[in-house]
Enzyme design. Structure first.
Site, mmCIF file in Angstrom:
data_model
loop_
_atom_site.group_PDB
_atom_site.id
_atom_site.type_symbol
_atom_site.label_atom_id
_atom_site.label_comp_id
_atom_site.label_asym_id
_atom_site.label_seq_id
_atom_site.Cartn_x
_atom_site.Cartn_y
_atom_site.Cartn_z
ATOM 1 C CE1 TYR A 186 19.132 28.876 8.906
ATOM 2 C CE2 TYR A 186 18.510 27.497 10.781
ATOM 3 C CZ TYR A 186 19.160 27.656 9.565
ATOM 4 O OH TYR A 186 19.843 26.601 9.017
ATOM 5 C CG ASN B 100 19.308 22.129 13.905
ATOM 6 O OD1 ASN B 100 19.130 23.309 14.125
ATOM 7 N ND2 ASN B 100 20.505 21.646 13.635
ATOM 8 C CD GLN C 280 60.531 -3.217 42.533
ATOM 9 O OE1 GLN C 280 60.137 -2.511 43.443
ATOM 10 N NE2 GLN C 280 61.118 -2.717 41.456
ATOM 11 C CG ASN D 28 26.283 27.575 7.273
ATOM 12 O OD1 ASN D 28 26.428 28.713 7.719
ATOM 13 N ND2 ASN D 28 25.390 26.727 7.764
#
EC number: 4.3.1.24
Length: 620
Positions: free
Chosen positions: A11, A163, A251, A391
């Protein structure tokens, strides 16, 4: 190359890319030249106007991260190319990368292709030179002293360059460095907030947080506990809380102070976890295919998927927004005289509150910052679009999330700068308060001795016993509630001083019928004498304080938070803001913001924690 010669199909070496990987070619060099060309799809816009160029610092981080990945030897690229990228870095030459256009799924393809474009001498390649001049690839190579000339990419080298996740992870690493600094800063300034608000340090007690188990919370409380331990402000606050304890809340208010360790703790853990994730990512091999030389094999996987970046950045951004929310809540209490335990409204430092509105504009700005920060907390990673002919149907959006987190960090810096100046203003106002209150007490005491001790015939007068109660009134009254006009009958001081004399007169009984022993008869003289002397004494004390000659030193010098105050006041040359001065709040905020951006706040921040051993104070 040997695999190609043997006819091995691989590839991106013999095939097309992505959804078109069914195409085949033996022209590996030409294939990668085309890869760089079609990936140069970014938009920069007109110079200096549209701002579509990635920041040079982020580009340089990406170059460094990519070198680190490629050096591991699984990407199929020549060492000479890595040396060329290093030369560009070392000579401060930064390729121009587009700000947008990557989904960080098959890596940061589009922006990384512009680094490859400079290495291969593409005519559209541009770079930044330190003097601000834009240079082309040829000039970049000449200035960097790269003798080999532009590279003709061999099979796989184009993919090796583009890539990967280096742009998203590089920016993420920079963002997380600053996020970690800001998270520690938020812990320290929460402690300073407690000091100036005269809070109760009990909220940092080790046992409370040990019982909750969460490490981030335990750390936040321990840092605050360390800062507050031995604080001069806490000693004063303790005495104040002991005055009429049944008339005060048991408090401190719920959120801004008392719950700050519980609020900050999870954010610290998120930022730490994100830091570990990005640390792994920048040290990873994240391209495709990976070349396993030992087995003579190309491994086709998807390490280029930048999901750790997108998820880590989304989580970090949410944590940053939460820190900002707490900061805004604290700031809102600090400037509000209904909550700030006696500080003036808007932290006004001038003599006339009708002509001094202090930090009112700053509070509006803080609201705007906080709103934008909350909007940015929305996730990026749930906005994935299917890309590249379906893809890349799931993708990380890592760089987009990193960019948005960088924006969030900038906004938190704006908030931190504003809050830090506000805290320093509050510290100086407490100093002013202590000195002026001492002056008021001394003046009331002297006037009481002169007017109330002796009768008209030189005898001791019953009103002499009023002095102690008169001083109690001064001790119990918030100075800034009356100090702009201390003898005004509409302000609480004079009203309560008169009330003391009236109560003593009522107790005086039959003696009130005799003018020589009447306390009522003394009230007018006492008030007139006070009106004659008190305003002058207060103004004189204020002038001396402004000259740096305070009778009582600033308590901050006895506190572990002092290095941060000293940094803001002395190194950055800021000072008390008042309506009497021309200088605006924004001018002071800018000084602190610039210092934070330059990393100058780190040293004083660490100095505050110099004696801390990283653990809570032991339970005794």
């Amino acid at each position: 190359m040997e695999s190609m010669d043997k006819g091995t199909d691989s590839y991106g070496v013999t095939t097309g890319f992505g959804a078109t990987s069914h195409r085949r070619t033996k022209q590996g060099g030409a294939l990668h030249k085309e890869l760089i060309r079609f990936l140069n799809a970014g938009i920069f816009g007109t110079n200096g106007e549209s701002g579509h160029t990635l920041a040079p610092s982020a580009t340089r981080a990406a170059m460094l991260v990519r070198i680190n990945t490629l050096l591991q030897g699984y990407s199929g690229i020549r060492f000479e190319i890595l040396e060329a990228i290093t030369s560009l870095l070392n000579h401060s030459i930064t390729p121009c990368l587009p700000l947008r256009g990557t989904i960080t799924a098959s890596g940061d393809l589009v922006p990384l292709s512009y680094i490859a474009g400079m290495l291969t001498g593409r005519p559209n390649s541009k770079g930044d030179w330190p003097d601000g001049k834009e240079i082309d690839a040829g000039e970049a190579f000449r200035l960097a002293g790269i003798p080999s000339g532009f590279f003709e990419l061999q099979p796989k080298e184009g993919l090796a360059l583009v890539n990967g996740t280096a742009v998203g992870s590089g920016l993420a690493s920079m963002v997380l460095f600053e996020a970690n600094v800001l998270s520690v800063l938020s812990e320290v300034i929460s402690a300073i907030f407690c000091e100036v608000m005269q809070g109760k340090p009990e909220f940092t007690d080790h046992l409370t947080h040990k019982l909750k188990h969460h490490p981030g919370q335990i750390e936040a409380a321990a840092i605050m506990e360390h800062i507050l331990d031995g604080s001069s402000y806490m000693k004063v606050a303790k005495k104040l809380h002991e005055l009429d304890p049944l008339q005060k809340p048991k408090q401190d208010p719920y959120a801004a102070l008392r719950t700050s360790p519980q609020w900050l703790g999870p954010q610290i853990e998120v930022i730490r976890n994100a830091t570990l994730s990005i640390e792994r990512e920048i040290n990873s091999v994240n391209d495709n295919p990976l070349i396993d030389v030992s087995r003579n094999k190309a491994l086709h996987g998807r390490n280029f998927q930048g999901t750790p970046i997108g998820v880590s950045m989304d989580n970090t951004r949410l944590a940053i927004a939460a820190i900002g929310k707490l900061m805004f809540a604290q700031f809102s209490e600090l400037v509000n005289d209904f909550y700030n335990n006696g500080l003036p409204s808007n932290l006004s430092g001038g003599r006339n509150p009708s002509l001094d509105y202090g930090f009112k504009g700053a509070e509006i700005a803080m609201a705007a910052y906080c709103s934008e920060l909350q909007f940015l907390a929305n996730p990026v990673t749930n906005h994935v679009q299917s890309a590249e002919q379906h893809n890349q149907d799931v993708n990380s959006l890592g760089l987009i999330s990193s960019r948005k987190t960088a924006e969030a960090v900038e906004i938190l810096k704006l908030m931190s700068s504003t809050f830090l100046v506000g805290l320093c203003q509050a510290i100086d106002l407490r100093h002013l308060e202590e000195n002026l209150k001492s002056t008021v007490k001394n003046t009331v005491s002297q006037v009481a001795k002169r007017v109330l001790t002796i009768g008209v015939n030189g005898e001791l007068h019953p009103s002499r016993f009023c002095e102690k109660d008169l001083i109690k009134v001064v001790d119990g009254e918030h100075l800034f509630a009356y100090i702009d006009d201390p003898c005004s009958c509409t302000y609480p001081l004079m009203q309560k001083l008169r009330q003391v004399l009236v109560e003593h007169a009522l107790i005086n009984g039959e003696k009130e019928k005799d003018s020589s022993t009447s306390i009522f008869q003394k009230i007018g003289a006492f008030e007139e004498e006070l009106k004659t002397h008190l305003p002058k004494e207060v103004e004189s004390a204020r002038i001396e304080l402004e000259r740096g000659n305070s009778a009582i030193p600033n308590r901050i010098k006895e506190c572990r938070s002092y290095p941060l105050y000293k940094f803001v006041r002395e190194e950055l040359k800021t000072s008390l803001l008042t309506g009497e001065k021309v200088r605006s709040p924004g001018e002071e905020f800018d000084k602190v913001f610039s210092a934070i951006c330059q990393g100058k706040v780190i040293d004083p921040l660490l100095e505050c924690l110099r004696e801390w051993n990283g653990a809570p104070i032991p339970i005794c």
